[in-house]
Structures are given as C-alpha cells and as structure tokens.
Motif scaffolding. Structure first.
Motif, short mmCIF file in Angstrom:
data_model
loop_
_atom_site.label_atom_id
_atom_site.label_comp_id
_atom_site.label_asym_id
_atom_site.label_seq_id
_atom_site.Cartn_x
_atom_site.Cartn_y
_atom_site.Cartn_z
N SER A 46 -17.46 -27.31 55.08
CA SER A 46 -17.50 -26.50 56.30
C SER A 46 -16.98 -25.09 56.03
O SER A 46 -17.50 -24.12 56.58
N ILE A 47 -15.99 -24.96 55.13
CA ILE A 47 -15.55 -23.61 54.76
C ILE A 47 -16.69 -22.86 54.09
O ILE A 47 -16.97 -21.70 54.40
N GLU A 85 -8.13 -19.45 56.13
CA GLU A 85 -7.76 -20.75 55.58
C GLU A 85 -6.50 -20.63 54.72
O GLU A 85 -5.64 -21.50 54.74
N SER A 90 -13.77 -14.57 55.31
CA SER A 90 -13.98 -15.92 55.81
C SER A 90 -12.96 -16.91 55.23
O SER A 90 -12.68 -17.93 55.84
N LEU A 91 -12.44 -16.60 54.05
CA LEU A 91 -11.49 -17.54 53.45
C LEU A 91 -10.04 -17.22 53.81
O LEU A 91 -9.19 -18.10 53.79
N SER A 148 -19.32 -21.71 56.64
CA SER A 148 -18.96 -20.52 57.41
C SER A 148 -18.94 -19.30 56.50
O SER A 148 -19.28 -18.20 56.93
N ALA A 149 -18.57 -19.49 55.24
CA ALA A 149 -18.57 -18.35 54.32
C ALA A 149 -19.98 -17.80 54.16
O ALA A 149 -20.18 -16.58 54.16
N TYR A 192 -25.51 -27.39 54.62
CA TYR A 192 -24.92 -26.49 53.63
C TYR A 192 -26.00 -25.83 52.79
O TYR A 192 -26.00 -24.62 52.57
N TYR A 209 -21.00 -15.87 57.15
CA TYR A 209 -20.34 -14.57 57.09
C TYR A 209 -21.05 -13.64 56.12
O TYR A 209 -21.21 -12.45 56.38
N ARG A 242 -3.04 -19.75 56.82
CA ARG A 242 -2.78 -20.61 57.97
C ARG A 242 -1.45 -20.31 58.64
O ARG A 242 -1.33 -20.25 59.85
N TYR A 262 -14.19 -30.72 54.59
CA TYR A 262 -13.42 -29.48 54.72
C TYR A 262 -14.03 -28.38 53.86
O TYR A 262 -14.35 -27.29 54.35
N ILE A 263 -14.21 -28.70 52.57
CA ILE A 263 -14.76 -27.71 51.65
C ILE A 263 -16.14 -27.26 52.12
O ILE A 263 -16.47 -26.07 52.16
#
Lengths: 297, 394
Positions: free
Chosen positions: B75-76, B326, B322-323, B79-80, B214, B83, B329, B72-73
C-alpha cells in the motif's frame, strides 16, 4: 434588501483591510504575499491569547479593552510581517518570481502549522463576543459593535491613506512602486521602506483578524487561507497595487457576496467569489481602478 | 596593464617559419584553446546510463511484491506511484513551463469524481478513462484559457481559487454525494473478471486487491514518467523551457506562448486526472476532504524539493513526500511545519532542488583538464589563472 447592503459593507470592510496589505506589498515589490492571510490569522490568535490572559479586564472593559488588544495585535503582527520579509523574502529579492512565490507558500505553511502546534488544531472560542443590542436603521438590523468595528476599519483606512499620500514615508513608498532603481538613486532607503510597508500591511491584517475574531466568535488556524484568497480577489477587483482600489474592491466583494449568498445560498458563497475573481481576471485583469501595466524590460 | 598585454602578445606570436607560410596559415580555423576528451561511449554515456538506471529501478519496483508482499509495503508502494504520477504531471506545468499551479489537486479531483460518478452509475472503470481525459481537458481549458494570458502570480492564486471551487462544488452538489462523497466505486474489471477476484497463474494465487492493483499503478506511474520525460525533451518541451526562462524572448522567437502554456496546462491536467482514476479505484471511496489545498502544496513541495523540470529529481521528491509520513510517524503533527521550513530554505539556499535538471552524476562526467594544442608557442597558462593575474595588476 438594505440588510444585505449593510452586511455586505461590514464584511467588505474586513476584506478591504486585508486587501490593503496585499495591494501595498504588491504595489511596491510586485510580490504576491501568500502568507498575508495567515498574518490575519495570527492577529486573531494574538487577540485571543491576550484577551484570555486578562479575561477579567476584558469582561469589564468590553469594547475599550478590545481596542487596546487591537493595538497590541497590530504591533505584534506588524513585527511578524517585518520578520517574515527580512528572513524569507529579502534574500530572494533578485530571484525569479517563481522562487519567491514558492517561498511565500512555505511561509504560509509555517505560520499555519506553527500556530497549530502552539494552539492546537481545534477552533477556539473568543473570550469576548461582541453582540450588543440591535437597533433598526431603515429596516436593517445593526448592532452597535458592528458600527464601531466598521468605524475602526474606516478610520484605519483613512489613516493609511493619509500616511501614503501625505507623509515622507508614503512618498518613498510611491517612489519605489514607480521605479525601485530610480528611488534608490534619489537616496531612498529601499530596504527600510519595504520593511515599513510590510509592517503597516501586516498590522492592518492583524487588526482585521482581531475584529473578525471578536465578531464571529471563533478562530482556527486555517482561517487565514480563505480570507487571503478573498482579499486577493478584492485587490484584483479594485486594481492591485492601488489603495483606493483595494478599499473599493473589498467593499464591492462584500456586497457581491452578500447578494450572491442571498440568491444562491450560503454554501455557494466562496464558489461565487472565486468565480468573480476568474471572471474579473479574464475581462479586466487590471481591475476597476487599475492602470494598464506596461511590462518593463 | 599595457605592459602585461604587450608581453602576452609577444608570447603568443607564431614562430617565424610559420608566419612565412602566409595565407594558408591565416585561413586555418582557429585551434581550440582546450582539447576536449572524446564523448563517453558505451554504458557510461550519461543518457544511456540514466535510462538504464531507470529500467533497473522499474524492474526492482516490479519485483517488490515477490520479495515482500505484506499489505503494508504494497500500500505504501501504491500511494508512492500515485504520487509519482501526480508529481510528474505537475512537473510539466511548474517544472517545464514555469507556471505556478497551486490547484493541481483540482484535476485529481476532477478525474476521481468523473470516474467515480460514471463507475457507480454502472460503467466499467476502464471505459471511464476517455471521459476523464475529456473532463480534464475541459477543466484545463476553463481555468487556463482566461488566465494564462496573465503573468504567473495571478495564475498561482487563480488556480488556488479554482481548486477551492472544485472542492466546494463537490461538497455541495448532490451528484457528487455532498460532504460524504462517493463510496463503493468498483475496481477494474474485464469481461466479468475483476481485480477483486484475483488471478491464478502457474498455480500461484495473486491477491487481486493488492497485487494487481499495485501492478496497474506501477504501469500507470511508469508510463507517466516516460511520457513526461520524453515530452520535456521534444519540441514542445523546449518551447516550455524557453517560456520559463524568458517569456518575451520566447514569443519573439516565434513561439505561440499562449497555446504552449495551455498545452502544458492541459497535459498536466490529463495526468492528474488519470491518477485520479487509479486513486478512486484504489480507495473505492472519495470525499471532498481528500482534495484540500494541503495536498496541492505537498505536490508542489515534491517538485521543488527534487528539482523543477528534472525527471530523476521529481521522482526523488515524490518518493520523499510519499514516504516521509511513514518514516516520521512520531513527528506527524510537525510534518507540515517542517515542509514549510524546507520550502523556504530550499528556495533561499538551493532553488534548483536536490537533483537539478542540468545535473550529471559525477562519475559520468569525465572532463579531464585538456592541454592546449598551442602549447608550443609559449608556456601554458590556464585561463582562470590568467584572469586572476590581470585582475591583480589592474
């Protein structure tokens, strides 16, 4: 062949109505009102809400009730336009253009997703569908509602033309378009006139929205985005800031699209019209009727 | 009014023995009215401090997978970084050169599709990079070439139309897979070893899909930030800022505004395209729905929110954008409405963004009130106080 012309004219009159609002606002304060297409969408939804709350009447009244709804929607979208101008654009009148453009993008988002919050993300079916009997005119199939909607659009454009060219308000608008400072010195209440311009432009877009909703049968919260782009294209083709240009550009874009669709296929329609926009901007940025713009320092 | 001015001149008269010294005194350069403190040295010198902070942040970002390597971390974070790459690229166009580009995602799409089509055709992903760059240069010139001669508002809407053209074309062409897009894009591979296999190093197995990817994205993002920040400081960057401030004046000063704007456009496009490669490798599938206007608007939001033309600002903006999904939600459907409101409010109340390009951290700014070196000639009167008094009497 004639069918293509008729369809083009019909769609073109919608574009022209929306393009007029673009062109008026641009002509007066040189602001590209990004949210204009979304005002059109709000108009369509206003019509939807009013019509579905009085479905019984609508079923009886048919076209007449649509015209009444049209007036209500015009009033509401007009007020919306004035509010947007007052809240979002007026505080920024002295700011750089980039800031105002970004604000307009923000307003467009607010309108789109505000409507989405209220009405839901799925397309809604218009309670009244205008599909009268068709009859032949020199080989082209035309429906009665088509003719009436076209007449309404034409009537609105004529009325607008009269307003801008003959009335006192119209003269004030043209004065501001020419030189805001000088207009102010001559005693024109610039803020009030700009408000009125937004009212008229938004009301026209709202009318187009209701008509499109009634004609195509469905409305959704993103419908304003593409029409906003198309209307801008129409305004550019005709010459932005010029009322006749907006009308001519709208009709012309409608015709171009109708023929382009015929030759290239429906899925390329939007690509075709945006390509027209780029071509026009590269070869004749001032449009067909536009005057050469001299940058004032 | 006259009275005050005469009394002030009498105060400022030099002492007699100094007046006698005559010429030598008269040709001395005027002393500054305020003493300036010496510039900061060492670690607290603003530029050095900011690059130090950047290096620390980069190391922290590198360390994240060793601290918490949950998918999870990672993949966030991935994407960050994508971005960040995109926002920095857009920052060249909007932040530096002041050209409102509402179709920036089109270049992202061009990059993703070019590398996607070539890679599914059998070309290793790394070798698609030059083709992507070429495609983005071509796209930048096609769209920027004719329209950059016009003023900004036309450009905004033309780029919007261009973004739509790219999306609709991708949707209609067979080459790009139509509405279902391209799937099964291979990830990076070298000499028969691919990211998917993972890597065994010092007896630890590194999960390729997550970890190596990553690091690749981190390297791409870091490179972009450095490159764009340095571009902004150089000669070209100064030319961009000059055009943003006043295009006519810039032209009068000998800047070829057209070519300079085109350079901003093409460079921005290249960074967008490179981000597109990383994204297509990451998701291994792309479709036209990932390139809607919404994304362009969100990127614009990132640049505006952080501060146009400011590297730390754009980093913050990209991270927020980007965050935020999350963290928000529960308010997912309100997100875009909120973004719209935020855009308007930012422009009205804080158009320079959260961290403007001229900002200096408060503790790096040691500008103490200096005493005037001429204080011996009369009572020291701070400038602003002086202004206030004359205003009152006038």
């Amino acid at each position: 062949m004639l069918q293509l012309v008729v369809d083009g004219l019909f769609v073109g009159s919608f574009y022209a109505l929306v393009a007029l609002g673009y062109s008026m606002v641009y002509g007066i304060i040189k602001l590209l009102n990004f949210a204009h297409g979304d005002v059109y969408m709000v108009g369509a939804f206003t019509g939807f809400v009013v019509l579905s709350s009085v479905t019984g009447v609508a079923a009886v009244g048919g076209l007449a009730s649509i015209l009444i709804v049209l007036l209500i929607a015009m009033l509401l979208t007009g007020i919306l336009g004035v509010t947007v101008e007052r809240v979002a654009y007026r505080p920024l009148r002295a700011s750089p253009r980039l800031a105002v453009l970004i604000t307009a993008v923000g307003v467009s988002f607010i309108l789109e997703y505000g409507v989405r919050q209220i009405m839901g993300p799925n397309p809604r079916v218009y309670p009244v569908r205008l599909s009268g009997e068709t009859f032949n005119l020199l080989g082209a199939r035309i429906t009665l509602p088509q003719i009436i909607l076209f007449a309404v659009a034409a009537g609105l454009m004529v009325a607008l033309n009269y307003l801008v060219m003959r009335s006192r308000d119209g003269r004030a608008m043209r004065a501001i378009a020419l030189d805001p400072q000088a207009a102010k010195l001559m005693g024109v209440n610039v803020d009030a006139v700009i408000s009125r311009t937004f009212f008229i432009g938004s009301a026209l877009a709202g009318a187009a929205g209701v008509m499109a909703g009634a004609y195509y049968g469905t409305v959704d919260f993103l419908m304003g985005f593409v029409i906003g782009l198309k209307a801008f294209t129409a305004a550019v083709i005709g010459g932005i800031g010029n009322l006749y240009g907006a009308m001519l550009g709208g009709i012309l874009l409608g015709l171009l699209e109708s023929f382009g669709t015929n030759f290239l296929g429906g899925e390329w329609r939007d690509v075709f019209s945006f390509a027209c926009l780029i071509l026009f901007l590269s070869f004749r940025p001032t449009g067909i009727l536009g005057a050469r713009v001299v940058e004032r320092m | 009014m006259t009275q005050t001015s005469s009394s002030r001149t009498s105060q400022a008269q030099p002492a007699p023995e100094q007046a006698v010294r005559g010429l030598a005194y008269r040709f001395r350069p005027p002393a500054p009215t305020r003493a300036r403190p010496a510039p900061e040295r060492g670690l607290l010198q603003p530029r050095r401090f900011m690059s130090g902070a950047g290096a620390v942040l980069l190391l922290l970002a590198l360390a994240v997978p060793f601290i918490n390597a949950s998918p999870y971390i990672i993949s966030i974070g991935t994407s960050a970084f994508i971005y960040i790459m995109l926002a920095m690229g857009l920052n060249i166009v909007v932040g530096y050169a002041g050209l409102l580009d509402l179709g920036y995602y089109a270049f992202f799409a061009v990059g993703a599709y070019t590398s996607g089509v070539l890679a599914t055709g059998g070309m290793p992903l790394v070798f698609t990079i030059p083709f992507v760059i070429l495609a983005c240069i071509a796209a930048g010139i096609i769209i920027g070439g004719p329209t950059l001669r016009l003023r900004s508002d036309y450009l905004a809407i033309v780029t919007l139309g261009f973004g739509e053209i790219i999306r609709l074309t991708a949707n209609n062409l067979e080459l790009t897979g139509g509405p279902s897009g391209i799937s099964g894009i291979p990830t990076f591979s070298f000499l028969g070893w691919s990211f998917r296999d993972g890597l065994d190093l010092f007896g630890i197995h590194f999960n390729g899909d997550i970890l190596l990817y990553y690091t690749a994205v981190l390297a791409g993002g870091g490179f972009t930030v450095l490159a764009v920040a340095r571009l902004g400081k150089g000669r070209l960057g100064r030319a961009w800022r000059a055009i943003k401030d006043d295009e006519d004046a810039a032209e009068a000063m000998g800047i070829n505004t057209y070519l300079t704007k085109l350079a901003a456009y093409v460079l921005g496009a290249i960074f967008g395209g490179l981000a597109g490669i990383l994204m297509s490798a990451h998701q291994s599938a792309i479709s036209p729905t990932s390139f809607v206007f919404l994304n362009s608007a969100l990127l614009l939001m990132a640049v505006v929110l952080g501060g146009m033309g400011s590297t730390p600002g754009v980093l913050i903006g990209a991270l927020v954008i980007s965050l935020a999904p999350e963290l928000l939600r529960d308010f997912a459907s309100w997100r875009f409405l909120l973004f719209g409101v935020l855009l308007v409010l930012m422009m009205i109340f804080r158009p320079q963004g959260l961290w403007p390009s001229t900002a200096v951290l408060p503790f790096l700014r040691f500008r103490r009130e200096g005493r005037s070196p001429r204080e011996g000639f009369g009572p020291h009167v701070p400038d602003d106080e002086n202004l206030d008094r004359s205003g009152e009497q006038a």
